[in-house]
Design a protein around this motif. Structure first.
Motif: not given
Ligand code: FES
Length: 150
Positions: A104-125
């Motif tokens: 949850v902590m990781t995904l909220i951080h990524l989801h709150g980025q502007t612009p949010p990362p795409g799917r592959e980048e989010a999965a990698a991060l």
């Protein structure tokens, strides 16, 4: 040593090499950050340090002066967590719960980025997290739903 933990200013009176993970769990009874490897590899102890995902097992007291620590206990009441929690619940990504805080902590951080990362980048991060009980499928589906490709 003064720092802020979940919006509360705290004065820490402990040895400079005392780990943040121990302070949270043993001194402050904030047990959402879990002990796992305790050498910075698994991510079970994830917190935000000045807003950035950080492994609490690698942070020593002397590094906390003036810093802002946020744990899953505070994030649970944050409206930004709702889409992430819904995605994980809807996709079967909650598993046994031991890893849930860091996910949850990781995904909220990524989801709150502007612009949010795409799917592959989010999965990698998010790949620095290890999940032990039921695999990665539900979490991967949650990432797919939260981070559609542009
Ligand atoms: Fe901190 Fe594993 S317990 S990274």
């Amino acid at each position: 040593m003064r720092c802020t933990i979940n919006s509360e200013e705290i004065v820490l009176r402990c040895a400079p090499e005392h780990r943040l993970l121990s302070i949270l769990r043993e001194d402050l009874r904030l047990t959402g950050a879990k002990p796992g490897c305790e050498i910075g590899r698994c991510g079970a102890c994830m917190i935000w340090l000045d807003g950035a995902p950080t492994n609490a097992c690698l942070v020593m007291t002397y590094q906390l002066e003036g810093r802002k620590v946020t744990t899953i206990e505070a994030v649970a009441a944050d409206a930004r967590s709702l889409p992430v929690r819904e995605a994980l619940a809807g996709c079967g990504g909650l598993q046994c719960g031991y890893c849930t805080a860091r996910v949850v902590m990781t995904l909220i951080h990524l989801h709150g980025q502007t612009p949010p990362p795409g799917r592959e980048e989010a999965a990698a991060l998010a790949c620095g997290n290890l999940y032990r009980c039921t695999g990665y499928g539900g979490i991967a589906r949650a990432i797919d739903s939260l981070f559609p490709e542009a």
